[in-house]
Design an enzyme around this catalytic site. Sequence first.
Site, short mmCIF file in Angstrom:
data_model
loop_
_atom_site.label_atom_id
_atom_site.label_comp_id
_atom_site.label_asym_id
_atom_site.label_seq_id
_atom_site.Cartn_x
_atom_site.Cartn_y
_atom_site.Cartn_z
CG HIS A 33 64.00 -62.97 2.67
ND1 HIS A 33 63.95 -61.06 1.42
CD2 HIS A 33 65.88 -62.69 2.17
CE1 HIS A 33 65.05 -60.46 0.89
NE2 HIS A 33 65.96 -61.56 1.92
CG ASP A 65 54.46 -64.56 5.02
OD1 ASP A 65 55.24 -64.29 4.70
OD2 ASP A 65 53.36 -64.39 4.27
C1 GDG Z 1 59.50 -64.37 1.19
C2 GDG Z 1 58.90 -64.33 2.94
C3 GDG Z 1 58.98 -61.67 2.90
C4 GDG Z 1 52.46 -63.36 -5.02
N1 GDG Z 1 51.39 -63.96 -6.34
C5 GDG Z 1 52.03 -63.23 -7.12
C6 GDG Z 1 52.73 -62.80 -7.75
N2 GDG Z 1 53.35 -62.48 -6.11
C7 GDG Z 1 54.16 -61.43 -5.33
C8 GDG Z 1 53.75 -60.67 -4.51
C9 GDG Z 1 54.60 -60.13 -3.71
C10 GDG Z 1 55.87 -61.91 -4.10
O1 GDG Z 1 55.44 -62.19 -4.91
C11 GDG Z 1 55.46 -62.57 -2.72
O2 GDG Z 1 55.98 -62.09 -1.72
P1 GDG Z 1 55.63 -62.14 -0.33
O3 GDG Z 1 56.20 -60.89 0.84
O4 GDG Z 1 53.34 -62.07 0.11
O5 GDG Z 1 55.53 -63.64 0.22
P2 GDG Z 1 57.18 -64.91 0.43
O6 GDG Z 1 57.04 -65.44 -1.03
O7 GDG Z 1 57.07 -65.74 0.87
O8 GDG Z 1 58.20 -63.77 0.64
C12 GDG Z 1 58.21 -62.96 3.48
C13 GDG Z 1 59.62 -61.92 0.84
O9 GDG Z 1 60.22 -63.15 1.20
C14 GDG Z 1 60.84 -60.10 1.69
O10 GDG Z 1 61.40 -60.84 1.94
O11 GDG Z 1 58.15 -60.79 2.72
O12 GDG Z 1 57.38 -62.97 4.63
O13 GDG Z 1 58.22 -65.09 3.02
O14 GDG Z 1 55.00 -58.83 -4.19
O15 GDG Z 1 52.42 -59.63 -5.43
N3 GDG Z 1 53.57 -61.90 -8.42
C15 GDG Z 1 52.88 -62.45 -9.91
N4 GDG Z 1 52.04 -63.09 -10.04
C16 GDG Z 1 51.60 -63.76 -8.89
O16 GDG Z 1 50.52 -64.52 -8.85
N5 GDG Z 1 53.81 -61.59 -10.65
#
Ligand code: GDG
Length: 467
Positions: free
Chosen positions: A163, A371
């Site tokens: 990821h 990222d």
């Molecule tokens: C890893 C990789 C890759 C965020 N704040 C809250 C919340 N979130 C949710 C977001 C989003 C998820 O969490 C975060 O996903 P991201 O992709 O932005 O980032 P990582 O956590 O670093 O994820 C990344 C991912 O895996 C998938 O393959 O894209 O590059 O680092 O869905 O909306 N959710 C809640 N409260 C929050 O305050 N409920």
Amino acid sequence: MARLVVVSNRVTPISGRQAASAGGLAVGVLAALRDSGGLWFGWSGEIIETARGDDAGVPPARVFRTGKVTYGLIDLPEAEYEGFYAGFANRTLWPLFHYRLDLTSFEHPWYATYRKVNQRFAEALRPLLKPDDVIWIHDYHLIPLATELRRAGCENRMGFFLHIPFPAPEIYTSLPWHRQLAADLCNYDVLGFQTATDVRQFNNYVELEINGRADRKGSVQALGRNLHVDAYPIGIDVDDVTEMAVSPEARRQAARLGSSLANRQLIIGVDRLDYTKGIVERLRAFEMLLKANAVLRRQVTFVQISAPSRELVPEYLELRQQVELLSGHINGLYSEADWVPLRYINRSFTRRTLMGFFRLSRVGLVTPLRDGMNLVAMEYVAAQNADDPGVLVISRFAGCAQQLDGALVVNPYDVHHVADTLQAGLGMTLDERQDRWQRMMQAIRKNDIITWRDRFLARLENRVGVG
Ligand code: GDG
């Protein structure tokens, strides 16, 4: 059809409404298991004390079923949690794979524990497997799992999806155990990365360092193994996000925030509080915007939501202090009696509320320093109102920048440029906003979470005619 077995570090048994609070990996895994069912195996999130502080007395996996999905959960003894999760996964692999050598610790005991925990995963999973299961293993915590399962006699097809980014060989080779982990990766049948750049970095490593061969069709021969290596960019469930953004909860929360803005334009940032997300640089860019544009000062409000993450890891505590200091500095310098430029919020919100906030805002500011993909950026797009969409400002170092050509792409280290781009976003005409948004929607629909799952599984199940 073969049964699907998904293995990830954290397993969060969730269904229905609760799914609204799940993060990226959990949503993706659930989408993978939802239709045909299967087994989801991993760590329960529970830490247990054992008599001797080692693995003595650790019980086998707890197995139960909810709907079509069977869950297998194991607990971790405290010492193993420290070395495996807080140590090697989050203080070695995470910073290194995000190009933060300055924050990377190389501790031999952590590596030993990392391997031991992967062995424990294999031991606990082995009795639950059937001969024709296909096994899909996720992320940097579990790189050695195929090796350990094969050592335990398991001959199933196994795929691995990373990821996070795969770094350039110059960075990756600073890991004292780079060869062992490369050998582990080669023990899979299918290796999936987020972007073509990650695939190129891995293939470069294979050719430069371990004398392997990679062709343009995704076939890799290395260390006596043949495997398929390709980019499988993760996506989101677009309709689900669109629905969440107009749900009663989203509308209620957005109305509350909206009324507090008094017609000012809203800039929003949402991330886990993680040093890869570029939050400090983002705040500096916002400060630059205020400094250079006196006229904008009372016109905008920036809401930065940073959900607490990995709070026991010292680098995260340090980041929190840095962000607190900087947001105090910005507000101290620019606030007026009836206007505060920055609202920094160090807690999490429900996904419905976040999607409502996205829909209300004029600019989504997503500026990670590195990222794998970044789902927040895609959720931002899917949450918009077609009649009055917001503008996405995205870092060139987020995997999703490679697909979202309607976004304003920035170098997150260049705070002047980010400030100028913010200004351009705030002043963009409705026509241009709609044109850019439509292009981005097309891209995220074409490559959604179901496409991601189907493409990976088609390859893993060795079905002909796969894309
Ligand atoms: C890893 C990789 C890759 C965020 N704040 C809250 C919340 N979130 C949710 C977001 C989003 C998820 O969490 C975060 O996903 P991201 O992709 O932005 O980032 P990582 O956590 O670093 O994820 C990344 C991912 O895996 C998938 O393959 O894209 O590059 O680092 O869905 O909306 N959710 C809640 N409260 C929050 O305050 N409920």
